[in-house]
Design an enzyme around this catalytic site. Structure first.
Site, short mmCIF file in Angstrom:
data_model
loop_
_atom_site.label_atom_id
_atom_site.label_comp_id
_atom_site.label_asym_id
_atom_site.label_seq_id
_atom_site.Cartn_x
_atom_site.Cartn_y
_atom_site.Cartn_z
CB CYS A 1 46.01 38.99 34.82
SG CYS A 1 46.29 40.45 33.79
CD GLU B 1 39.36 36.69 37.35
OE1 GLU B 1 39.96 37.79 37.34
OE2 GLU B 1 39.79 35.68 36.75
CG HIS C 1 41.15 38.42 34.05
ND1 HIS C 1 41.51 38.72 35.35
CD2 HIS C 1 41.95 39.18 33.26
CE1 HIS C 1 42.47 39.64 35.34
NE2 HIS C 1 42.76 39.93 34.09
#
Length: 236
Positions: free
Chosen positions: A86, A205, A203
């Site tokens: 990002c 994660e 994302h």
């Protein structure tokens, strides 16, 4: 394998990445403050999501001048791994480690959602745990996530097989209706020619723990770990 996660003023996804690398994967991990100048101990540098320096001027524009970034560039030139997620992707394009730019979303709205992605290549360590053409779903949260590149740059990316992720519908079809932000060619993530520098707007994660309802993202890290372990087992 040791991870380093760069912390800029305004980073807000750094601890999320650390949770994955340190707590879920049990890898040595340290937080790297943006004013540090020694990252020689690291194998992988992660530039996390957030709003580095408040996203003043332009996303990633100020972060590129942070003291740590010249050392991240040197780290990359040594053939080590770099991941930009990002805002981290935006920083990678600002520094020139990856081509193109991330600009305002097509509809000028901040997007916070989960989107389907198509895996375009699996011959790099980052995506080696996926199958080519596999569909995954990852969260996105950005206001300036529309990937743009000039025609010549775009052609070089396509010809060089450097597009790693594309926005697609759940059936794997790549069209305008499956493009959340207007990115050219539905590009969600790209790599450099070596495949070691990866930038992506979604994302991974945030989709790595079963408690969050998805583990589609953790395979990105699993692939890298498997590659590094294999490299260590090869005879010198």
């Amino acid at each position: 394998m040791k991870f380093g996660i760069v912390v800029f003023p305004g980073s807000n996804c750094d601890r999320d990445v650390a949770y994955v690398t340190q707590d879920l994967l049990n890898c040595p991990t340290r937080m790297v403050w943006h004013e540090e100048t020694d990252i020689s101990d690291l194998d992988v540098v992660v530039l996390p999501g957030g709003f580095s320096y408040g996203d003043y001027l332009r996303c990633g524009a100020i972060a590129q001048f942070s003291p740590i970034m010249s050392h991240v560039i040197a780290h990359a030139k040594q053939g080590k791994f770099v991941l930009g997620i990002c805002n981290g992707f935006q920083v990678l394009t600002e520094t020139g480690l990856l081509p193109g730019a991330l600009v305002r979303n097509r509809d000028l709205h901040f997007i916070c959602d989960r989107v389907p992605l198509k895996i375009e290549r699996t011959d790099i360590p980052w995506t080696s745990a996926y199958a080519t053409g596999e569909m995954i779903t990852l969260p996105v949260a950005h206001g300036e996530g529309r990937y743009y590149a000039h025609t010549d740059t775009l052609k070089a990316l396509e010809d060089g097989n450097q597009i790693v992720f594309r926005y697609a519908n759940s059936s794997g079809e790549i069209d305008e209706t499956s493009n959340p932000n207007g990115s050219v060619n539905n590009i969600a993530g790209i790599c450099d020619r070596t495949g070691k520098i990866l930038g992506m707007m979604p994302h991974p994660e945030r989709a790595s723990d079963p408690l969050l309802g998805s583990v589609d993202g953790i395979k990105l890290f699993h692939g890298l770990l498997a590659f590094m372990n294999q490299q260590r087992l090869q005879p010198v």
